[in-house]
Scaffold this motif. Structure first.
Motif, PDB file in Angstrom:
ATOM      1  N   ASP A  83      -8.753 -24.641  16.467  1.00  0.00           N
ATOM      2  CA  ASP A  83      -9.965 -24.822  15.452  1.00  0.00           C
ATOM      3  C   ASP A  83     -11.018 -25.728  16.162  1.00  0.00           C
ATOM      4  N   LEU A  84     -12.353 -25.018  16.260  1.00  0.00           N
ATOM      5  CA  LEU A  84     -13.374 -25.894  17.134  1.00  0.00           C
ATOM      6  C   LEU A  84     -14.430 -26.461  16.220  1.00  0.00           C
ATOM      7  N   SER A  85     -14.015 -26.278  14.779  1.00  0.00           N
ATOM      8  CA  SER A  85     -14.868 -27.003  13.812  1.00  0.00           C
ATOM      9  C   SER A  85     -14.659 -28.503  13.755  1.00  0.00           C
ATOM     10  N   LEU A  86     -15.572 -29.307  13.135  1.00  0.00           N
ATOM     11  CA  LEU A  86     -15.591 -30.714  12.866  1.00  0.00           C
ATOM     12  C   LEU A  86     -14.150 -31.065  11.915  1.00  0.00           C
ATOM     13  N   ASP A  87     -13.920 -29.949  11.099  1.00  0.00           N
ATOM     14  CA  ASP A  87     -12.558 -30.334  10.346  1.00  0.00           C
ATOM     15  C   ASP A  87     -11.201 -30.100  11.302  1.00  0.00           C
ATOM     16  N   GLY A  88     -11.591 -29.048  11.922  1.00  0.00           N
ATOM     17  CA  GLY A  88     -10.294 -28.771  12.851  1.00  0.00           C
ATOM     18  C   GLY A  88     -10.021 -29.912  13.894  1.00  0.00           C
ATOM     19  N   ILE A  89     -11.237 -30.526  14.248  1.00  0.00           N
ATOM     20  CA  ILE A  89     -11.099 -31.774  15.458  1.00  0.00           C
ATOM     21  C   ILE A  89     -10.396 -32.795  14.513  1.00  0.00           C
ATOM     22  N   ARG A  90     -10.900 -33.129  13.404  1.00  0.00           N
ATOM     23  CA  ARG A  90     -10.615 -34.291  12.751  1.00  0.00           C
ATOM     24  C   ARG A  90      -8.855 -33.851  12.491  1.00  0.00           C
ATOM     25  N   LYS A  91      -8.222 -32.791  12.048  1.00  0.00           N
ATOM     26  CA  LYS A  91      -7.116 -32.664  11.561  1.00  0.00           C
ATOM     27  C   LYS A  91      -6.347 -32.861  13.007  1.00  0.00           C
ATOM     28  N   LEU A  92      -6.852 -32.458  14.149  1.00  0.00           N
ATOM     29  CA  LEU A  92      -6.138 -32.626  15.327  1.00  0.00           C
ATOM     30  C   LEU A  92      -5.943 -34.144  15.597  1.00  0.00           C
ATOM     31  N   VAL A  93      -6.912 -34.657  15.541  1.00  0.00           N
ATOM     32  CA  VAL A  93      -6.904 -36.359  15.993  1.00  0.00           C
ATOM     33  C   VAL A  93      -6.097 -37.082  15.066  1.00  0.00           C
ATOM     34  N   ALA A  94      -6.058 -36.603  13.746  1.00  0.00           N
ATOM     35  CA  ALA A  94      -5.006 -37.352  12.738  1.00  0.00           C
ATOM     36  C   ALA A  94      -3.797 -36.922  13.022  1.00  0.00           C
ATOM     37  N   ALA A  95      -3.405 -35.742  13.542  1.00  0.00           N
ATOM     38  CA  ALA A  95      -1.990 -35.364  13.859  1.00  0.00           C
ATOM     39  C   ALA A  95      -1.297 -35.901  14.945  1.00  0.00           C
ATOM     40  N   TYR A  96      -2.200 -36.375  16.079  1.00  0.00           N
ATOM     41  CA  TYR A  96      -1.817 -36.718  17.286  1.00  0.00           C
ATOM     42  C   TYR A  96      -1.726 -38.448  17.292  1.00  0.00           C
ATOM     43  N   THR A  97      -2.733 -38.896  16.787  1.00  0.00           N
ATOM     44  CA  THR A  97      -3.119 -40.430  16.981  1.00  0.00           C
ATOM     45  C   THR A  97      -2.841 -41.244  15.673  1.00  0.00           C
ATOM     46  N   HIS A  98      -3.141 -42.538  15.488  1.00  0.00           N
ATOM     47  CA  HIS A  98      -3.021 -43.310  14.646  1.00  0.00           C
ATOM     48  C   HIS A  98      -4.119 -43.350  13.842  1.00  0.00           C
ATOM     49  N   LEU A  99      -5.325 -42.735  14.293  1.00  0.00           N
ATOM     50  CA  LEU A  99      -6.535 -42.742  13.577  1.00  0.00           C
ATOM     51  C   LEU A  99      -6.612 -41.767  12.424  1.00  0.00           C
ATOM     52  N   ASP A 100      -7.438 -42.127  11.344  1.00  0.00           N
ATOM     53  CA  ASP A 100      -7.622 -41.048  10.176  1.00  0.00           C
ATOM     54  C   ASP A 100      -8.726 -40.022  10.777  1.00  0.00           C
ATOM     55  N   ALA A 101      -8.526 -38.994   9.798  1.00  0.00           N
ATOM     56  CA  ALA A 101      -9.583 -37.864  10.121  1.00  0.00           C
ATOM     57  C   ALA A 101     -10.915 -38.319   9.998  1.00  0.00           C
ATOM     58  N   GLU A 102     -11.386 -39.311   9.139  1.00  0.00           N
ATOM     59  CA  GLU A 102     -12.596 -39.471   8.896  1.00  0.00           C
ATOM     60  C   GLU A 102     -13.090 -40.467  10.033  1.00  0.00           C
ATOM     61  N   ASP A 103     -12.081 -41.014  10.688  1.00  0.00           N
ATOM     62  CA  ASP A 103     -12.746 -41.826  11.929  1.00  0.00           C
ATOM     63  C   ASP A 103     -13.507 -40.959  12.905  1.00  0.00           C
ATOM     64  N   VAL A 104     -13.184 -39.629  13.069  1.00  0.00           N
ATOM     65  CA  VAL A 104     -14.238 -38.885  13.581  1.00  0.00           C
ATOM     66  C   VAL A 104     -15.369 -38.522  12.854  1.00  0.00           C
ATOM     67  N   THR A 105     -16.666 -39.328  13.331  1.00  0.00           N
ATOM     68  CA  THR A 105     -17.778 -39.198  12.476  1.00  0.00           C
ATOM     69  C   THR A 105     -18.699 -38.277  12.800  1.00  0.00           C
ATOM     70  N   GLU A 106     -18.412 -37.529  14.051  1.00  0.00           N
ATOM     71  CA  GLU A 106     -19.441 -36.446  14.469  1.00  0.00           C
ATOM     72  C   GLU A 106     -18.986 -35.693  15.531  1.00  0.00           C
ATOM     73  N   LEU A 107     -19.180 -34.272  15.629  1.00  0.00           N
ATOM     74  CA  LEU A 107     -18.615 -33.362  16.702  1.00  0.00           C
ATOM     75  C   LEU A 107     -19.900 -32.968  17.212  1.00  0.00           C
ATOM     76  N   ARG A 108     -20.155 -32.929  18.602  1.00  0.00           N
ATOM     77  CA  ARG A 108     -21.403 -32.706  19.165  1.00  0.00           C
ATOM     78  C   ARG A 108     -21.337 -31.483  20.023  1.00  0.00           C
ATOM     79  N   TRP A 109     -19.977 -31.066  20.553  1.00  0.00           N
ATOM     80  CA  TRP A 109     -19.738 -30.029  21.270  1.00  0.00           C
ATOM     81  C   TRP A 109     -18.316 -29.577  21.593  1.00  0.00           C
ATOM     82  N   ALA A 110     -17.813 -28.274  21.432  1.00  0.00           N
ATOM     83  CA  ALA A 110     -16.370 -28.023  21.822  1.00  0.00           C
ATOM     84  C   ALA A 110     -16.157 -26.661  22.242  1.00  0.00           C
TER      85      ALA A 110
END
Length: 459
Positions: free
Chosen positions: A234-261
């Protein structure tokens, strides 16, 4: 009206070739299907050999200013730092190899630097020109575009990527294998909560995982992820946020911008041919691979660097068309070796370091490599010509430009820059260095040199 060379694709390959041809006075145009330069960070590692190429082309200072060194990898588990790993085995610098470490530059920045240099050299890129057909005859190539226009060129170069329209138009196949069945994705993001001093890796228990690398020279991080087989990225901002939240200690909202995927499945494949008549394949149009080890962009740049002087010699110096056959002869084996190396790095079988900096690549088996010494020692025909100093002159400064260089001779040679000696590190002999920084001819004296020069259009 017929131009000399049509270059299809304004990626690193096409831009590098355009620069090299422009400085040789060759009439070339780069055409690009999209409306602008590539926007992502994808190929971010500039290997030492490519830094040498970029120094010759006049862009190394800008490239180094646009990026920075690679950080150490930091491994995380359950929100805790559990250890550091260097990204590369150290390669010791010496006089012959002034650059030994990869330099990180986001691909979009590399292309901006190359584009600026191309324009400065008098070259041009036509954006929004999608190729839809291509034919060739004894005199040249006819290329058709989506807007209904047609252009004619004496030669054409496919630098239009892994899904090359030119390669398909030629009917050239690709032979290869799947490197990894898992889907991968890469994205440029902005985020908070991680330092920029490390390449942060978050491995999963099942072999999946994500990594977040601060992109030198920018405010971005490059996210790379390996997903479970059967997963649809899922290359959307929401998809990237979910991926980061699933694998790291960061929250989804810590991803503030998606510039390219972008997403991909690693594959290694090699074009069956690199030349079909007046059309030549370079870069990803000729070879696709895993990004592991940072080989792809670098191999592509060196395809262009090998081809540029040969096209220039045929078009401007009266060299025979057969000289262009040596492009496939030299570059296809190197590309095949690169595919094996990238696959080995991807699978953890080969470390990043001496094998990946590309300083040891050469063309000893090429028909253009003539070793005529009775007892060859040191640098041999086909080897990369190392740096060094002769009578206070740095060799890389002497090599810089579109000319040939002769080391170890005192008699002037028309069209060749001559230095009276070679460094001791080269060993005994007379060395003729090609415009792309490889040794073409070596002899105990200059006997037989004239015949070689005639082969390459210098006599």
């Amino acid at each position: 009206m017929m131009m000399d060379v049509l270059i299809v694709g304004a990626g690193p390959t096409g831009l590098t070739l355009g620069i090299d041809l422009a400085r040789r006075g060759v009439d070339a145009t780069v055409v690009e299907r999209t409306e602008g330069l590539f926007p992502g960070s994808r190929g971010k590692g500039i290997q030492p050999r490519t830094q040498e190429v970029f120094e010759d082309l006049g862009v190394l200072d800008a490239i180094r200013a646009a990026g920075g060194p690679y950080p150490v990898r930091m491994i995380w588990k359950d929100g805790e730092r559990v250890g550091e790993q260097p990204m590369f085995e150290a390669v010791e610098a010496d006089e012959g190899a002034p650059y030994t470490e990869p330099w990180m530059v986001a691909q979009w920045r590399t292309q901006e630097v190359l584009y600026a240099r191309l324009v400065e050299a008098g070259g041009k890129v036509a954006f929004g020109r999608e190729l839809t057909g291509l034919e060739q005859d004894a005199e040249g190539v006819s290329a058709r575009f989506a807007d209904g226009t047609t252009v004619r060129a004496r030669y054409a170069v496919a630098a239009d990527g892994g899904r090359s329209a030119v390669r398909r138009a030629l009917g050239v196949g690709m032979t290869g294998e799947t490197v990894d069945p898992s889907p991968f994705l890469v994205a440029d993001v902005r985020l908070k909560g991680l330092d920029r001093d490390h390449w942060h890796a978050f491995p999963g228990a099942d072999g999946t995982g994500v990594a977040l690398c601060p992109l030198a020279g920018t405010d971005d991080f490059q996210l790379s992820g390996k997903l479970a087989e059967g997963t649809e990225p899922d290359l959307s901002l929401d998809g990237i946020r979910k991926l980061v939240a699933a694998y790291t200690h960061l929250d989804a909202e810590d991803v503030t911008e998606l510039r390219w995927a972008s997403d991909f499945r690693p594959r290694a494949a090699l074009a069956d041919r690199f030349r079909v008549g007046r059309v030549l394949l370079a870069g990803d149009a000729a070879h696709v691979h895993s990004p592991a080890g940072g080989q792809g962009l670098n191999t592509s740049v060196q395809d262009a660097y090998n081809l540029g002087w040969k096209l220039g010699a045929v078009l401007s110096a009266g060299a025979p068309d057969a000289l262009l056959d040596t492009y496939e002869e030299e570059r296809r084996p190197n590309a095949a070796a690169m595919l094996g190396l990238s696959t080995g790095v991807h699978r953890g079988e080969v470390p990043r370091g001496k094998a990946t900096v590309q300083l040891g690549l050469g063309y000893r088996e090429s028909s253009l490599s003539e070793e005529r010494r009775a007892a060859p020692a040191g640098v041999q025909a086909g080897d990369r010509a190392p740096d060094g100093r002769v009578s206070g002159v740095r060799l890389f400064d002497a090599f810089r430009g579109p000319h040939w260089t002769l080391l170890g001779a005192t008699t002037p040679v028309a069209g060749v820059h001559v230095l009276p000696a070679a460094p001791e590190s080269y060993g005994p002999g007379v060395f003729l260095v090609r415009p792309d920084g490889y040794v073409g001819w070596v002899g105990d004296s200059t006997d037989g040199l004239g015949a070689y020069l005639a082969r390459v259009g210098l006599r």
